[in-house]
Design an enzyme around this catalytic site. Structure first.
Site, PDB file in Angstrom:
ATOM      1  N   GLU A   1      -5.153  -5.078  10.394  1.00  0.00           N
ATOM      2  CA  GLU A   1      -4.232  -3.915  10.676  1.00  0.00           C
ATOM      3  C   GLU A   1      -4.644  -3.390  11.886  1.00  0.00           C
ATOM      4  OE1 GLU A   1      -2.241  -2.824   6.738  1.00  0.00           O
ATOM      5  OE2 GLU A   1      -4.117  -1.516   7.027  1.00  0.00           O
TER       6      GLU A   1
ATOM      7  N   SER B   1       3.512  -2.562  10.349  1.00  0.00           N
ATOM      8  CA  SER B   1       4.935  -2.356  10.666  1.00  0.00           C
ATOM      9  C   SER B   1       5.757  -3.735  10.374  1.00  0.00           C
ATOM     10  CB  SER B   1       5.188  -1.977  11.901  1.00  0.00           C
ATOM     11  OG  SER B   1       4.911  -0.600  12.297  1.00  0.00           O
TER      12      SER B   1
ATOM     13  N   ASN C   1       0.964  -1.122  -0.130  1.00  0.00           N
ATOM     14  CA  ASN C   1       0.028   0.084   0.169  1.00  0.00           C
ATOM     15  C   ASN C   1       0.819   1.280   0.228  1.00  0.00           C
ATOM     16  OD1 ASN C   1      -1.791   1.992   0.588  1.00  0.00           O
ATOM     17  ND2 ASN C   1      -2.301   1.335   2.568  1.00  0.00           N
ATOM     18  N   TRP C   2       0.946   1.851  -1.284  1.00  0.00           N
ATOM     19  CA  TRP C   2       1.986   3.011  -1.155  1.00  0.00           C
ATOM     20  C   TRP C   2       1.328   4.281  -0.604  1.00  0.00           C
ATOM     21  CZ3 TRP C   2       4.410   3.200  -6.823  1.00  0.00           C
ATOM     22  CH2 TRP C   2       5.072   1.937  -7.127  1.00  0.00           C
ATOM     23  N   LYS C   3       0.145   4.185  -0.337  1.00  0.00           N
ATOM     24  CA  LYS C   3      -0.515   5.437   0.380  1.00  0.00           C
ATOM     25  C   LYS C   3      -0.177   6.805  -0.433  1.00  0.00           C
ATOM     26  CE  LYS C   3      -0.157   3.199   4.749  1.00  0.00           C
ATOM     27  NZ  LYS C   3      -0.097   3.167   6.225  1.00  0.00           N
TER      28      LYS C   3
ATOM     29  N   GLY D   1       2.355   2.110  10.743  1.00  0.00           N
ATOM     30  CA  GLY D   1       3.408   3.101  10.706  1.00  0.00           C
ATOM     31  C   GLY D   1       4.186   3.479  11.889  1.00  0.00           C
TER      32      GLY D   1
ATOM     33  N   HIS E   1      -9.324   0.860   4.719  1.00  0.00           N
ATOM     34  CA  HIS E   1      -7.972   1.005   5.371  1.00  0.00           C
ATOM     35  C   HIS E   1      -8.353   2.305   6.723  1.00  0.00           C
ATOM     36  CE1 HIS E   1      -4.014   2.491   6.510  1.00  0.00           C
ATOM     37  NE2 HIS E   1      -3.712   1.311   6.008  1.00  0.00           N
TER      38      HIS E   1
ATOM     39  N   GLU F   1      -6.884   4.518   7.989  1.00  0.00           N
ATOM     40  CA  GLU F   1      -6.662   6.111   7.558  1.00  0.00           C
ATOM     41  C   GLU F   1      -7.863   6.477   6.807  1.00  0.00           C
ATOM     42  OE1 GLU F   1      -2.714   5.520   5.551  1.00  0.00           O
ATOM     43  OE2 GLU F   1      -1.837   4.844   7.490  1.00  0.00           O
TER      44      GLU F   1
HETATM   45  P1  PGA Z   1       2.946   0.099   7.718  1.00  0.00           P
HETATM   46  O1  PGA Z   1       1.474   0.280   7.202  1.00  0.00           O
HETATM   47  O2  PGA Z   1       3.552  -1.140   7.139  1.00  0.00           O
HETATM   48  O3  PGA Z   1       3.726   1.178   7.253  1.00  0.00           O
HETATM   49  O4  PGA Z   1       2.736   0.145   9.181  1.00  0.00           O
HETATM   50  C1  PGA Z   1       0.707  -0.878   6.802  1.00  0.00           C
HETATM   51  C2  PGA Z   1      -0.842  -0.262   6.263  1.00  0.00           C
HETATM   52  O5  PGA Z   1      -0.964   0.887   6.667  1.00  0.00           O
HETATM   53  O6  PGA Z   1      -1.125  -0.780   5.364  1.00  0.00           O
END
Ligand code: PGA
Length: 249
Positions: free
Chosen positions: A166, A212, A9-11, A172, A94, A96
């Protein structure tokens, strides 16, 4: 069918030039595992990514979509539009999106329906916050997120759904759920599905862990029996790290 999947997931990272260069690095990596590999660049780079990866083993997914087919939804993108640029998989729910864009279970249920109606595959994300885990409420929270957005579906819909657990506190942050915490939750998720849809459907589901995941911890997390792969954020932005995770299977 249950398979191992590693999705990046490149966000909101990588402009066109950076997308081109990361994709060419990804194409140079050796895949030694049986895992299915996906990347999810931003909307503006999906067309380029799907063209550049046409004959490769890497699939392109979107990070979000709207539930409507078209119309007055300024700034939004539909399932049809994603498909028109070669994208057949979409990440929905997600944390976010839930936290910063107010995506509720009800909204996500509509997005799920729209994606399935368009024969898209969904990576459906959910997970508890730190306060939920501290209050020992994590299973209830996760169970409700799954029930509220997915339990109106027919059994057959689940062949097009991949689940991604998640925990918000691990995204993150550098903090990872321990392999045991991931396994316990994944087993709970599979049981929740089995209770409603039967063991066969539950056993056929791929359940990914996200939060992470790095080359250093992927192998141990992926070794757990109910962990079928990972949704990778930060480490997906470096080709070598991403493929070290892919090859951790
Ligand atoms: P991260 O993000 O690996 O940077 O913790 C995972 C995600 O949000 O899918």
């Amino acid at each position: 069918m249950r398979k191992n999947i590693v999705a990046g997931n490149w966000k909101m990272n990588n402009d066109l030039a950076q997308t081109e260069s990361l994709i060419s690095e990804l194409k140079n990596q050796q895949k030694t595992s049986n895992a299915e590999v996906m990347i999810a660049p931003t909307f503006t780079n999906l067309w380029h990514a799907s063209e550049a990866l046409k004959n490769s083993e890497i699939e392109v997914a979107a990070q979000n979509m709207h539930f409507a087919e078209s119309g007055a939804y300024t700034g939004e993108v539909s399932a049809e539009m994603l498909q028109s640029v070669g994208v057949k998989t979409v990440i929905l729910g997600h944390s976010e999106r839930r936290a910063y864009f107010n995506e509720t279970d009800d909204l996500l249920a509509k997005k799920v329906d729209a994606a399935l109606k368009n024969n898209m595959r969904i990576i459906f994300c959910f997970g508890e916050e730190l306060a939920d885990r501290k209050a020992n409420n994590h299973e209830t929270v996760v169970g409700n997120q799954i029930k509220n957005a997915l339990f109106h579906l027919e059994n057959s819909a689940f062949k097009n759904i991949v689940l991604a657990y998640e925990p918000v506190w691990a995204i993150g942050t550098g903090e990872t759920a321990s392999p045991e915490q991931a396994q316990d939750m994944h087993a709970f998720i599979r049981q929740t599905l089995a209770n409603k849809y039967g063991q066969e459907t539950a056993n056929a589901m791929s359940i990914l862990y996200g939060g992470s995941v790095k080359p250093a911890n992927a192998k141990e997390i992926f070794s757990k029996p109910d962990v079928d792969g990972g949704l990778i954020g930060g480490a997906a932005l470096k080709a070598q790290d991403f493929f070290a995770i892919v090859n951790a299977f």
